[in-house]
Motif scaffolding. Structure first.
Motif, PDB file in Angstrom:
ATOM      1  N   GLN A   1       3.866  -4.419  12.440  1.00  8.42           N
ATOM      2  CA  GLN A   1       3.072  -3.961  11.272  1.00  8.42           C
ATOM      3  C   GLN A   1       3.248  -4.941  10.111  1.00  8.42           C
ATOM      4  O   GLN A   1       2.285  -5.295   9.428  1.00  8.42           O
ATOM      5  CB  GLN A   1       3.562  -2.578  10.804  1.00  8.42           C
ATOM      6  CG  GLN A   1       3.097  -1.415  11.645  1.00  8.42           C
ATOM      7  CD  GLN A   1       3.744  -0.109  11.184  1.00  8.42           C
ATOM      8  OE1 GLN A   1       4.917  -0.068  10.834  1.00  8.42           O
ATOM      9  NE2 GLN A   1       2.975   0.964  11.182  1.00  8.42           N
TER      10      GLN A   1
ATOM     11  N   ALA B   1       8.791  -0.745   8.102  1.00  4.95           N
ATOM     12  CA  ALA B   1       7.597  -1.098   8.880  1.00  4.95           C
ATOM     13  C   ALA B   1       8.093  -1.770  10.156  1.00  4.95           C
ATOM     14  O   ALA B   1       9.133  -2.433  10.140  1.00  4.95           O
ATOM     15  CB  ALA B   1       6.734  -2.065   8.070  1.00  4.95           C
TER      16      ALA B   1
ATOM     17  N   ARG C   1      -2.243   3.438   3.840  1.00  7.95           N
ATOM     18  CA  ARG C   1      -1.888   3.017   5.213  1.00  7.95           C
ATOM     19  C   ARG C   1      -2.567   3.947   6.226  1.00  7.95           C
ATOM     20  O   ARG C   1      -3.161   3.500   7.207  1.00  7.95           O
ATOM     21  CB  ARG C   1      -0.363   3.000   5.347  1.00  7.95           C
ATOM     22  CG  ARG C   1       0.231   2.988   6.716  1.00  7.95           C
ATOM     23  CD  ARG C   1      -0.030   1.733   7.545  1.00  7.95           C
ATOM     24  NE  ARG C   1       0.527   0.500   7.046  1.00  7.95           N
ATOM     25  CZ  ARG C   1       0.621  -0.617   7.787  1.00  7.95           C
ATOM     26  NH1 ARG C   1       0.209  -0.650   9.040  1.00  7.95           N
ATOM     27  NH2 ARG C   1       1.086  -1.732   7.257  1.00  7.95           N
TER      28      ARG C   1
ATOM     29  N   GLN D   1      -4.578  -0.913   4.248  1.00  4.51           N
ATOM     30  CA  GLN D   1      -3.494  -1.776   3.759  1.00  4.51           C
ATOM     31  C   GLN D   1      -3.931  -3.217   3.471  1.00  4.51           C
ATOM     32  O   GLN D   1      -3.546  -3.789   2.447  1.00  4.51           O
ATOM     33  CB  GLN D   1      -2.280  -1.745   4.704  1.00  4.51           C
ATOM     34  CG  GLN D   1      -2.497  -2.261   6.111  1.00  4.51           C
ATOM     35  CD  GLN D   1      -3.038  -1.191   7.039  1.00  4.51           C
ATOM     36  OE1 GLN D   1      -3.449  -0.115   6.613  1.00  4.51           O
ATOM     37  NE2 GLN D   1      -3.069  -1.476   8.331  1.00  4.51           N
TER      38      GLN D   1
ATOM     39  N   GLU E   1       0.826  -1.212   0.000  1.00  3.14           N
ATOM     40  CA  GLU E   1       0.000   0.000   0.000  1.00  3.14           C
ATOM     41  C   GLU E   1       0.859   1.262   0.000  1.00  3.14           C
ATOM     42  O   GLU E   1       1.981   1.243   0.505  1.00  3.14           O
ATOM     43  CB  GLU E   1      -0.939   0.013   1.220  1.00  3.14           C
ATOM     44  CG  GLU E   1      -0.317   0.451   2.545  1.00  3.14           C
ATOM     45  CD  GLU E   1       0.602  -0.589   3.194  1.00  3.14           C
ATOM     46  OE1 GLU E   1       0.779  -1.685   2.639  1.00  3.14           O
ATOM     47  OE2 GLU E   1       1.166  -0.283   4.272  1.00  3.14           O
TER      48      GLU E   1
ATOM     49  N   PRO F   1       5.480  -2.316   1.749  1.00  4.55           N
ATOM     50  CA  PRO F   1       4.740  -1.065   1.938  1.00  4.55           C
ATOM     51  C   PRO F   1       5.486   0.040   1.193  1.00  4.55           C
ATOM     52  O   PRO F   1       6.687   0.238   1.421  1.00  4.55           O
ATOM     53  CB  PRO F   1       4.768  -0.853   3.449  1.00  4.55           C
ATOM     54  CG  PRO F   1       5.737  -1.827   4.017  1.00  4.55           C
ATOM     55  CD  PRO F   1       5.998  -2.881   3.004  1.00  4.55           C
TER      56      PRO F   1
END
Ligand code: PEP
Length: 252
Positions: A183, A179, A135, A140, A130, A169
């Motif tokens: 996460q 991240a 996010r 996400q 994402e 991400p």
């Protein structure tokens, strides 16, 4: 047991000579110190043949960073999956966010690329992830599952066995903003559940899901220790043998 993989993505870096040096450097350090994971070098097209010749095939696998969405013909400047395969490369990275963002690669285009890559006997490292706004909006999970479904869920379970997923991400790529392991694990678990819903628990258990986004030696161990993280796709830190090996070593 699913495969653990540390894959480098050189992007548009290194001349041919520099790339051969880098491949030699990675090969030497892996030969000397060992690797408890599959090591893959993702290189620009023009490096593939030489990098395949440079590395020990039993130590290091080679990947392209892209391939065409057409089989062959009048598509000036494109490189087909068959051409990639003919260099001796085993993998191709598809769906990288830079391809989606700068070259307009949609899920529909990626679906064509995946089919051609698999039809030509390549394994696919398929990137999903994402952007920051998604996010921040808490979207996400929705984004990554739709990317997986749209480009991959037409495959049979047998074909899907040749897919490695890479959760990247976009806000963490090349930004130095990794991240957190929590996460990353949360999204990896969602991806694995999505694969399980389509193909069953056994296929999902066997699916390798890599994390990518500012992964480096200092954070690799914690990320790779997460239950659903099976290695990394590495950009910046794959451009020097010692940095890249620092990540491979997380599995030693
Ligand atoms: C990537 O581009 O796949 C990537 C993960 O880059 P970086 O490691 O530099 O964030």
């Amino acid at each position: 047991m699913r495969k653990k993989i540390v894959a480098g993505n050189w992007k548009m870096n290194k001349t041919l000579q520099e790339g051969i040096e880098l491949a030699k450097g990675v090969n030497d350090i892996v030969k000397k110190n060992g690797a408890k994971c599959t090591v893959v070098l993702g290189t620009p097209f023009i490096h593939l043949t030489e990098v395949v010749k440079t590395v020990d095939a039993n130590l290091i696998k080679v990947s392209a960073e892209n391939c065409a969405d057409k089989a062959s013909g009048a598509y000036t400047g494109e490189v087909s999956a068959a051409m990639v395969k003919s260099t001796g490369a085993e993998y191709v990275i598809l769906g990288h966010s830079e391809r989606r963002q700068y070259y307009g690669e949609t899920d529909a285009i990626l679906k064509e690329k995946v089919d051609l890559a698999l039809a030509n006997g390549l394994k696919v490292i398929f990137c999903i992830g994402e952007v920051l706004a998604e996010r921040e909006a808490g979207k996400q999970n929705e984004v990554v599952t739709s990317q997986v479904k749209n480009a991959l869920f037409h495959l049979s379970a047998e074909q899907f066995a040749n897919i490695v997923l890479a959760y990247e991400p976009v806000w963490a790529i090349g930004t130095g903003k990794t991240a957190t392991s929590e996460q990353a694990q949360d999204v990896h678990a969602v991806i694995r559940a999505c694969v399980a819903a389509q193909y069953g628990a056994a296929v999902a258990e066997d699916t390798t899901i890599l994390y990518g986004g500012s992964c480096k030696a200092s954070n690799a161990k914690e990320l790779f220790a997460q239950k659903d993280i099976d290695g990394g796709l590495i950009g910046g830190a794959s451009l020097k043998p010692e940095d890249f090996y620092g990540i491979i070593e997380a599995y030693n």
